[in-house]
Design an enzyme around this catalytic site. Structure first.
Site, short mmCIF file in Angstrom:
data_model
loop_
_atom_site.label_atom_id
_atom_site.label_comp_id
_atom_site.label_asym_id
_atom_site.label_seq_id
_atom_site.Cartn_x
_atom_site.Cartn_y
_atom_site.Cartn_z
N ASP A 171 0.97 -1.27 0.02
CA ASP A 171 0.01 -0.03 -0.02
C ASP A 171 0.80 1.29 0.07
O ASP A 171 2.01 1.28 0.66
CB ASP A 171 -0.78 -0.10 1.14
CG ASP A 171 -1.98 0.98 1.10
OD1 ASP A 171 -2.26 1.66 -0.01
OD2 ASP A 171 -2.63 1.49 2.29
N GLU A 278 -3.60 -0.27 -8.17
CA GLU A 278 -4.54 0.77 -7.60
C GLU A 278 -3.65 2.16 -7.64
O GLU A 278 -2.47 2.03 -7.27
CB GLU A 278 -4.99 0.58 -6.34
CG GLU A 278 -5.75 1.65 -5.57
CD GLU A 278 -6.71 1.12 -4.34
OE1 GLU A 278 -7.47 0.20 -4.42
OE2 GLU A 278 -6.56 1.88 -3.63
#
Length: 499
Positions: A171, A278
């Site tokens: 992330d 993402e």
């Protein structure tokens, strides 16, 4: 000997030393069994197998036993990376996998012991779990690394007996070096954070300054030919890139898009298997307008970036670990346009970062996207874990709380917060059985939420952790309460998504 026989035998001779996680028992061919147990201090892998299998695992032999003319070895093994690597080779379901365009939900786990509770929350829900999820910032504050994050989540899957698919999200990655490290460890999802390349000063610049900057954009004319005055019918609305808006969007996002393309090309060449990508443009002061959203996704697709999720900075105030702050009706109106853009362009889903505890907007998010979205949570699991500490060891919580107050000013620097410490009741006036109420109040939630790194890294003069080991000890001792509180809390998130 079958599963029941293995369990009966182990409990008969080792009941006074180990408790078996019965859901973890897995079989490999004939007489080879693997399962997790715990004693009063830690957890272990038990290998109950023929010598050729058992000898591969690092551990201590408990005994040798003959079963059906096979010499079996019972071995007690540590939950280390080498043993997990062997298990993943034997049981492929323990490997994270590609999600793609499915509804998904990320459950960050700062302590590395929450996965079984997360899986309880996901039970019966039609949503793809991203069980290993941690940002570079979190890892640095937690003194963890990519491999540790992934291994902890997989051991949690093994403990719970989970055999379904799951993802692993590296992330808020900013550098290719970090992408490489995460890919080498086996991560299957990469959240690119190009915020360092997004200009946040556009609104403060004069027209002349903007023109001077725009002249430095090498492909400005090319982008004008593609988008200037072009109209896009999105639902009932028409979006158009006029000259002023287009130039401002290009100036704001062009370098960020270049960075994303560079990172994507690296991943495409380096990671041979499918991966989820993402794009995160949420950690900026600037709200992402529908027109900017449209430009970003059109440019990414035009430049060949195969991405599955995009996290925008949506209207409102998105703070850590508390409810959405803002006008929900206004959010719903603007978000409906973002959702319509995603449906119109296609090929990706909208992602909500800082998604913990935003209960008022979940139904809107799910409804407008027809459930095809990604939600990312992290700190809320940590808060539930500290809440259990407050329930089971009030004196320890009081120490943590006071320490957090001392470190809040330092730790808040990297967060967007409106926390007011003066609104937090004096802990010395609160009874032990009322300490859990701190986790119902926004200011005290954020106090504990953002000081996690300082709390878990704090050491005394002898170099021993002041809180970390005691927190783990309490959560281990009261594991059932830990799993219950945490799974119920995450389940509440999923229920509001109609999942």
């Amino acid at each position: 000997m079958n599963k029941q026989g293995i369990l009966k035998y182990f409990n008969k001779y080792y009941w006074d030393r180990y408790i078996v996680y019965t859901s973890s028992i897995k079989k490999l061919e004939k007489e080879n069994y693997f399962f997790m147990v715990k004693d009063k201090k830690k957890k272990y892998l038990v290998v109950f197998a023929v010598d050729a299998v058992a000898q591969k695992f690092e551990g201590s032999v408990l005994e040798e036993k003959e079963v059906n003319q096979n010499e079996l070895i019972i071995k007690i093994c540590s939950l280390n990376h080498n043993n997990l690597t062997l298990l993943r080779e034997i049981f492929p379901h323990l490997n994270p996998s590609f999600c793609g365009l499915k509804p998904s939900f990320g459950t960050g786990d700062r302590l590395g012991i929450a996965t079984p509770a997360h899986l309880q929350a996901f039970k019966g829900k039609d949503i793809f779990p991203i069980l290993a999820q941690q940002s570079v910032r979190e890892m640095s504050r937690m003194e963890r690394n990519w491999q540790k994050v992934l291994d902890d989540a997989i051991w949690g899957c093994f403990e719970a007996g989970y055999i379904g698919p799951f993802g692993a999200d590296a992330d808020h990655v900013k550098e290719i070096k970090e992408l490489k490290e995460a890919a080498d460890c086996g991560f299957t999802m990469f959240t690119l954070d190009p915020s360092d390349f997004i200009r946040n000063d556009i609104e403060r610049l004069s027209k002349q300054e903007l023109e001077q900057l725009y002249k430095q954009i090498s492909n400005g004319k090319e982008l004008e030919n593609l988008y200037l005055n072009k109209k896009y019918k999105i639902g009932e609305q028409e979006l158009i890139f006029d000259e002023e808006s287009l130039k401002e969007i290009i100036l704001t996002y062009s370098e960020a898009l270049n960075h994303v393309v560079k990172c994507y090309k690296f991943l495409k060449d380096y990671k041979k298997n499918n991966f989820d990508l993402e794009i995160s443009v949420d950690e900026t002061p600037t709200v992402t307008s529908p027109l900017a959203h449209l430009f970003i996704v059109l440019e990414l697709q035009r430049r060949g970036v195969d991405f599955q999720n995009i996290a925008l900075h949506f209207l409102g105030d998105w703070q850590k670990g508390i409810e959405y702050i803002g006008n929900v009706k206004e959010f719903a109106r603007e978000f409906s346009l973002h959702a319509a853009i995603a449906k119109n362009i296609g090929g990706y889903k909208l992602s909500l970062h800082t998604g913990s505890d935003k209960f008022s907007v979940y139904p809107i998010f799910s409804q407008e996207t027809d459930g095809l979205c990604h939600i990312k949570t992290a700190g809320t699991s940590w808060l539930e874990e500290v809440k259990v500490v407050a329930m089971k060891d009030p004196s320890l919580y009081r120490e943590i709380h006071r320490f957090a107050l001392e470190n809040f000013a330092k730790d808040r620097a990297s967060y967007n917060l409106t926390t007011d410490l003066s609104r937090i009741p004096d802990i010395d006036t609160i009874a032990d059985d009322e300490l859990v109420n701190f986790f119902k109040q926004n200011d005290s939630r954020q106090l504990i939420h953002i000081t996690y790194g300082s709390i878990l890294r704090a050491k005394d003069d002898e170099g021993k952790y002041i809180f970390k080991d005691r927190i783990y000890k309490i959560l281990f001792e009261y594991e059932e309460d830990h799993y219950r509180e945490l799974s119920n809390h995450i389940r509440k998130h999923l229920e509001l998504l109609n999942k």
